[in-house]
Design a protein around this motif. Sequence first.
Motif, PDB file in Angstrom:
ATOM      1  N   VAL A 129     -10.704  10.341   3.958  1.00 15.16           N
ATOM      2  CA  VAL A 129     -11.464  10.340   5.208  1.00 15.16           C
ATOM      3  C   VAL A 129     -12.956  10.554   4.947  1.00 15.16           C
ATOM      4  O   VAL A 129     -13.355  11.159   3.954  1.00 15.16           O
ATOM      5  CB  VAL A 129     -10.940  11.413   6.185  1.00 15.16           C
ATOM      6  N   TYR A 130     -13.739  10.063   5.865  1.00 13.80           N
ATOM      7  CA  TYR A 130     -15.193  10.184   5.811  1.00 13.80           C
ATOM      8  C   TYR A 130     -15.711  10.191   7.237  1.00 13.80           C
ATOM      9  O   TYR A 130     -15.012   9.783   8.177  1.00 13.80           O
ATOM     10  CB  TYR A 130     -15.795   9.016   5.020  1.00 13.80           C
ATOM     11  N   GLU A 131     -16.939  10.653   7.419  1.00 13.76           N
ATOM     12  CA  GLU A 131     -17.515  10.725   8.765  1.00 13.76           C
ATOM     13  C   GLU A 131     -18.444   9.563   9.071  1.00 13.76           C
ATOM     14  O   GLU A 131     -18.471   9.066  10.195  1.00 13.76           O
ATOM     15  CB  GLU A 131     -18.256  12.053   8.956  1.00 13.76           C
TER      16      GLU A 131
ATOM     17  N   TYR B 296     -14.989   3.095  -0.998  1.00 14.40           N
ATOM     18  CA  TYR B 296     -14.115   1.957  -1.276  1.00 14.40           C
ATOM     19  C   TYR B 296     -14.631   1.128  -2.446  1.00 14.40           C
ATOM     20  O   TYR B 296     -13.884   0.766  -3.360  1.00 14.40           O
ATOM     21  CB  TYR B 296     -13.985   1.082  -0.030  1.00 14.40           C
ATOM     22  N   GLU B 297     -15.928   0.833  -2.417  1.00 14.97           N
ATOM     23  CA  GLU B 297     -16.478  -0.041  -3.460  1.00 14.97           C
ATOM     24  C   GLU B 297     -16.440   0.624  -4.834  1.00 14.97           C
ATOM     25  O   GLU B 297     -16.345  -0.058  -5.854  1.00 14.97           O
ATOM     26  CB  GLU B 297     -17.899  -0.463  -3.097  1.00 14.97           C
ATOM     27  N   GLU B 298     -16.485   1.939  -4.857  1.00 16.48           N
ATOM     28  CA  GLU B 298     -16.382   2.653  -6.132  1.00 16.48           C
ATOM     29  C   GLU B 298     -14.944   2.774  -6.617  1.00 16.48           C
ATOM     30  O   GLU B 298     -14.689   3.351  -7.683  1.00 16.48           O
ATOM     31  CB  GLU B 298     -17.006   4.038  -5.997  1.00 16.48           C
ATOM     32  N   GLY B 299     -13.995   2.263  -5.859  1.00 13.74           N
ATOM     33  CA  GLY B 299     -12.605   2.253  -6.295  1.00 13.74           C
ATOM     34  C   GLY B 299     -11.858   3.543  -6.039  1.00 13.74           C
ATOM     35  O   GLY B 299     -10.767   3.747  -6.601  1.00 13.74           O
ATOM     36  N   ARG B 300     -12.376   4.395  -5.168  1.00 12.31           N
ATOM     37  CA  ARG B 300     -11.717   5.678  -4.910  1.00 12.31           C
ATOM     38  C   ARG B 300     -10.658   5.587  -3.821  1.00 12.31           C
ATOM     39  O   ARG B 300     -10.045   6.583  -3.461  1.00 12.31           O
ATOM     40  CB  ARG B 300     -12.763   6.734  -4.583  1.00 12.31           C
ATOM     41  N   CYS B 301     -10.457   4.390  -3.262  1.00 14.37           N
ATOM     42  CA  CYS B 301      -9.322   4.150  -2.371  1.00 14.37           C
ATOM     43  C   CYS B 301      -8.875   2.709  -2.572  1.00 14.37           C
ATOM     44  O   CYS B 301      -9.669   1.846  -2.969  1.00 14.37           O
ATOM     45  CB  CYS B 301      -9.672   4.438  -0.911  1.00 14.37           C
ATOM     46  N   ASP B 302      -7.614   2.447  -2.315  1.00 14.81           N
ATOM     47  CA  ASP B 302      -7.047   1.120  -2.558  1.00 14.81           C
ATOM     48  C   ASP B 302      -7.389   0.132  -1.458  1.00 14.81           C
ATOM     49  O   ASP B 302      -7.398  -1.082  -1.683  1.00 14.81           O
ATOM     50  CB  ASP B 302      -5.519   1.224  -2.680  1.00 14.81           C
ATOM     51  N   ALA B 303      -7.623   0.644  -0.262  1.00 19.22           N
ATOM     52  CA  ALA B 303      -7.921  -0.229   0.882  1.00 19.22           C
ATOM     53  C   ALA B 303      -8.868   0.499   1.825  1.00 19.22           C
ATOM     54  O   ALA B 303      -8.939   1.731   1.833  1.00 19.22           O
ATOM     55  CB  ALA B 303      -6.639  -0.616   1.613  1.00 19.22           C
ATOM     56  N   TYR B 304      -9.559  -0.291   2.604  1.00 21.18           N
ATOM     57  CA  TYR B 304     -10.440   0.242   3.648  1.00 21.18           C
ATOM     58  C   TYR B 304      -9.942  -0.345   4.955  1.00 21.18           C
ATOM     59  O   TYR B 304      -9.687  -1.552   5.056  1.00 21.18           O
ATOM     60  CB  TYR B 304     -11.879  -0.187   3.383  1.00 21.18           C
ATOM     61  N   THR B 305      -9.782   0.498   5.975  1.00 17.57           N
ATOM     62  CA  THR B 305      -9.293  -0.001   7.252  1.00 17.57           C
ATOM     63  C   THR B 305     -10.259   0.292   8.391  1.00 17.57           C
ATOM     64  O   THR B 305     -10.841   1.372   8.465  1.00 17.57           O
ATOM     65  CB  THR B 305      -7.907   0.600   7.587  1.00 17.57           C
ATOM     66  N   THR B 306     -10.450  -0.704   9.226  1.00 22.45           N
ATOM     67  CA  THR B 306     -11.218  -0.579  10.467  1.00 22.45           C
ATOM     68  C   THR B 306     -10.938  -1.838  11.280  1.00 22.45           C
ATOM     69  O   THR B 306     -10.077  -2.660  10.909  1.00 22.45           O
ATOM     70  CB  THR B 306     -12.721  -0.406  10.196  1.00 22.45           C
ATOM     71  N   ASP B 307     -11.638  -2.011  12.388  1.00 22.13           N
ATOM     72  CA  ASP B 307     -11.478  -3.243  13.162  1.00 22.13           C
ATOM     73  C   ASP B 307     -11.823  -4.440  12.284  1.00 22.13           C
ATOM     74  O   ASP B 307     -12.740  -4.381  11.454  1.00 22.13           O
ATOM     75  CB  ASP B 307     -12.397  -3.230  14.384  1.00 22.13           C
TER      76      ASP B 307
ATOM     77  N   LEU C 111       0.813  -1.217   0.000  1.00 32.22           N
ATOM     78  CA  LEU C 111       0.000   0.000   0.000  1.00 32.22           C
ATOM     79  C   LEU C 111       0.849   1.269   0.000  1.00 32.22           C
ATOM     80  O   LEU C 111       0.304   2.374   0.041  1.00 32.22           O
ATOM     81  CB  LEU C 111      -0.917   0.017   1.234  1.00 32.22           C
ATOM     82  N   ASP C 112       2.156   1.122  -0.044  1.00 28.76           N
ATOM     83  CA  ASP C 112       3.041   2.293  -0.053  1.00 28.76           C
ATOM     84  C   ASP C 112       2.709   3.182  -1.252  1.00 28.76           C
ATOM     85  O   ASP C 112       2.721   2.726  -2.396  1.00 28.76           O
ATOM     86  CB  ASP C 112       4.505   1.835  -0.133  1.00 28.76           C
ATOM     87  N   GLY C 113       2.377   4.443  -0.975  1.00 32.48           N
ATOM     88  CA  GLY C 113       2.004   5.384  -2.034  1.00 32.48           C
ATOM     89  C   GLY C 113       0.550   5.301  -2.441  1.00 32.48           C
ATOM     90  O   GLY C 113       0.107   6.040  -3.321  1.00 32.48           O
ATOM     91  N   GLY C 114      -0.207   4.429  -1.787  1.00 30.74           N
ATOM     92  CA  GLY C 114      -1.600   4.241  -2.157  1.00 30.74           C
ATOM     93  C   GLY C 114      -2.558   5.086  -1.318  1.00 30.74           C
ATOM     94  O   GLY C 114      -2.153   5.964  -0.548  1.00 30.74           O
ATOM     95  N   THR C 115      -3.840   4.814  -1.491  1.00 28.97           N
ATOM     96  CA  THR C 115      -4.885   5.541  -0.763  1.00 28.97           C
ATOM     97  C   THR C 115      -5.630   4.573   0.151  1.00 28.97           C
ATOM     98  O   THR C 115      -5.870   3.420  -0.208  1.00 28.97           O
ATOM     99  CB  THR C 115      -5.884   6.188  -1.745  1.00 28.97           C
ATOM    100  N   VAL C 116      -5.994   5.069   1.325  1.00 24.26           N
ATOM    101  CA  VAL C 116      -6.674   4.229   2.313  1.00 24.26           C
ATOM    102  C   VAL C 116      -7.899   4.972   2.848  1.00 24.26           C
ATOM    103  O   VAL C 116      -7.788   6.101   3.337  1.00 24.26           O
ATOM    104  CB  VAL C 116      -5.739   3.875   3.488  1.00 24.26           C
ATOM    105  N   CYS C 117      -9.049   4.344   2.755  1.00 23.75           N
ATOM    106  CA  CYS C 117     -10.273   4.908   3.318  1.00 23.75           C
ATOM    107  C   CYS C 117     -10.272   4.678   4.827  1.00 23.75           C
ATOM    108  O   CYS C 117     -10.080   3.536   5.284  1.00 23.75           O
ATOM    109  CB  CYS C 117     -11.511   4.237   2.707  1.00 23.75           C
ATOM    110  N   VAL C 118     -10.481   5.756   5.597  1.00 24.96           N
ATOM    111  CA  VAL C 118     -10.444   5.664   7.048  1.00 24.96           C
ATOM    112  C   VAL C 118     -11.435   6.659   7.651  1.00 24.96           C
ATOM    113  O   VAL C 118     -11.560   7.790   7.173  1.00 24.96           O
ATOM    114  CB  VAL C 118      -9.017   5.894   7.590  1.00 24.96           C
TER     115      VAL C 118
ATOM    116  N   THR D  41      -9.880   5.968  16.679  1.00 27.48           N
ATOM    117  CA  THR D  41      -8.555   5.411  16.930  1.00 27.48           C
ATOM    118  C   THR D  41      -8.011   4.760  15.659  1.00 27.48           C
ATOM    119  O   THR D  41      -6.796   4.654  15.492  1.00 27.48           O
ATOM    120  CB  THR D  41      -8.610   4.361  18.051  1.00 27.48           C
ATOM    121  N   THR D  42      -8.891   4.337  14.779  1.00 29.26           N
ATOM    122  CA  THR D  42      -8.475   3.736  13.510  1.00 29.26           C
ATOM    123  C   THR D  42      -7.608   4.704  12.717  1.00 29.26           C
ATOM    124  O   THR D  42      -6.571   4.315  12.151  1.00 29.26           O
ATOM    125  CB  THR D  42      -9.721   3.354  12.681  1.00 29.26           C
TER     126      THR D  42
END
Length: 383
Positions: free
Chosen positions: A218-220, A229-240, A186-193, A198-199
């Motif tokens: 980021v999103y609220e 994420y599903e629309e492909g606007r970030c490479d990964a989604y992170t949460t618990d 994911l280096d250089g990529g985008t992450v939805c958070v 704390t995430t």
Amino acid sequence: MSRKLFPVLTVFIALSMLLAACGGGGAAPEEPAAPAAEEPAAPAAEEPAAPGDTEGPAPAASQSGYGETLATVKARGNVICGGNASVPGFGFLDTEGNYAGFDIDFCKAVAAAVFGDATKFEIRALSSQERFTALQSGEIDVLIRNTTWTLSRDTDLKSNFVHTTFYDGQGFIVRKADGINTLEDLDGGTVCVQTGTTTEANLADTMAARGLSYEPVVYEDVETGWTTYEEGRCDAYTTDKSGLVARQILLQVPEDHMILDETISKEPLGPVVRHGDDQWFDIVQWVVFATFFAEEHDITSANVDDMMASTTSPREMSFFGTEGELGSFLGLDSNWAYNIVKQVGNYEEIYNRNLGPDTKTYIPRGLNSLYTDGGLLYAPAWR
């Protein structure tokens, strides 16, 4: 006064004082006038009592708010829990508009303990930004919404976390077609958070520690994040990881996605109450412990009546409320724990109903097993 009489009078006064000091059985003398002092004596510093110096139980500490929450809840007629409406398995609205999930069941358990009726609860769906404000303002009685226990939340946000109900850790979900198999990919990529969590902080800390660059998207609210994420606007989604498992099944093609093996944090999740009302803290805390105790003793919603009628175990009789007065220590009826198990179930039942192998949101128990099975769960002594 004659000089001859003075010594006699002096001896008489001295004898009178001696008799009074010795506690003689005669009538008490009139209270002598306080001797004059040139300067008032400085008060002696009060020495703290050594352990065991006091006789009987120590007086209860004066505490503003003690008992207020239970009184408010009873007067209202239901328990209001801050929850989630969008995490299958934990807190979500089903197709009939009813709240269901692991966290929801613990809200029901509190209602069962307080009212003897697990249906006397209300869920207020809250975002991560709203949850602590709602708790502190009194809008909700308890927060049971995938919330991580941290020092700052426990202190600065004036919140008390009761015992952890789910031990979790933060992970990542990615699209299989993108060839991402490790965090380094994911280096250089985008992450939805999700912001304000704390995430978000864990992601920043971990990427910086490994020297990896990334762009946070980021999103609220959770729905916006998953859509992004599903629309492909970030490479990964992170949460618990529990949240990843719960939401993967809702993606258009779940099998096109995978959760990385990487776990970057410890996330102890559980109910939260306000500072200032230790009685309410104790109630919610021991509601959780009641579900652990019942599983430890193989007490289930199906056999609880037979167990209560047949047991000779002092601990189990205390649990059922047929012996002792433990319920009164919490301000509850003697059968409060029985009502939890009868109406909601023990911990295993709650877990399997929402996250067990027969559900779409299956998560192996792992650390969320009893201590006898290699997990972290056990109840303190029931006495």
